[in-house]
Design an enzyme around this catalytic site. Structure first.
Site, PDB file in Angstrom:
ATOM      1  N   HIS A 130       5.008  -2.782 -11.050  1.00  0.00           N
ATOM      2  CA  HIS A 130       6.336  -2.909 -11.659  1.00  0.00           C
ATOM      3  C   HIS A 130       7.431  -2.598 -10.633  1.00  0.00           C
ATOM      4  CE1 HIS A 130       9.146  -2.342 -15.226  1.00  0.00           C
ATOM      5  NE2 HIS A 130       9.811  -1.748 -14.254  1.00  0.00           N
ATOM      6  N   GLU A 131       7.278  -1.491  -9.911  1.00  0.00           N
ATOM      7  CA  GLU A 131       8.313  -1.084  -8.953  1.00  0.00           C
ATOM      8  C   GLU A 131       8.348  -1.996  -7.729  1.00  0.00           C
ATOM      9  OE1 GLU A 131      10.504   0.769 -10.123  1.00  0.00           O
ATOM     10  OE2 GLU A 131       9.332   1.551 -11.793  1.00  0.00           O
ATOM     11  N   HIS A 134      10.255  -5.002  -8.531  1.00  0.00           N
ATOM     12  CA  HIS A 134      11.699  -4.761  -8.425  1.00  0.00           C
ATOM     13  C   HIS A 134      12.193  -5.027  -7.005  1.00  0.00           C
ATOM     14  CE1 HIS A 134      13.473  -3.285 -12.108  1.00  0.00           C
ATOM     15  NE2 HIS A 134      12.482  -2.421 -12.307  1.00  0.00           N
TER      16      HIS A 134
END
Length: 159
Positions: A130-131, A134
């Site tokens: 997820h990060e 980003h």
């Protein structure tokens, strides 16, 4: 150390690709500290630098096993598959089911500039993916299979 403003959906910085960190200096270390403080204050499990408006490849994560600080993280191995609920500090109130690898290996630099590797499974694998997404300008809503309704979101909160 300072609490930083978390950028919200619609802010163009969230869609930009972060640049690699070329020198680990006091400025970078302060950003990491600010990111951790901001993540904890907002009850998050992870935060990428572009979520606070900094286009550098920096990530902080804490899934309950202690703070991880990752500089220039890169997924080098993934295996299996899991589908689970995800939310995001930059997209308040939205929860979606996202398919992610069950296990990942990530190469990164620590705050001393040493190359490290971390293996993550389940929630940690999900948070790492997820990060790192980003940092590439990708949001979980881009990958969501479906979004949870209010009743389903309440059930997820209870877990």
């Amino acid at each position: 150390m300072a609490i930083r403003y978390v950028r919200k959906i619609g802010d163009e910085v969230l869609r930009k690709k972060a640049k690699p960190v070329t020198e680990i200096n006091s400025h970078i270390l302060t950003i990491l500290e600010d990111m951790a403080q901001t993540m904890y204050l907002n009850d998050g499990v992870g935060l990428a630098a572009n979520q606070i408006g900094v286009l550098r490849r920096l990530v902080v994560i804490d899934v309950g096993e202690g703070l991880l600080e990752l500089i220039n993280p890169e997924i080098v191995y993934e295996e299996g598959e899991q589908v689970g609920a995800e939310g995001c500090l930059s997209i308040p109130g939205v929860v979606g089911e996202v398919k992610r690898p069950k296990k990942v290996k990530v190469k990164y630099l620590d705050r001393e500039g040493k190359e490290r590797e971390i293996e993550g499974e389940d929630l940690l694998a999900r948070a790492l993916c997820h990060e790192i997404d980003h940092l590439n300008g990708v949001l979980f809503i881009d990958k969501a299979i479906r979004f949870l309704d209010e009743e389903e979101k309440e059930q997820v909160k209870e877990v």
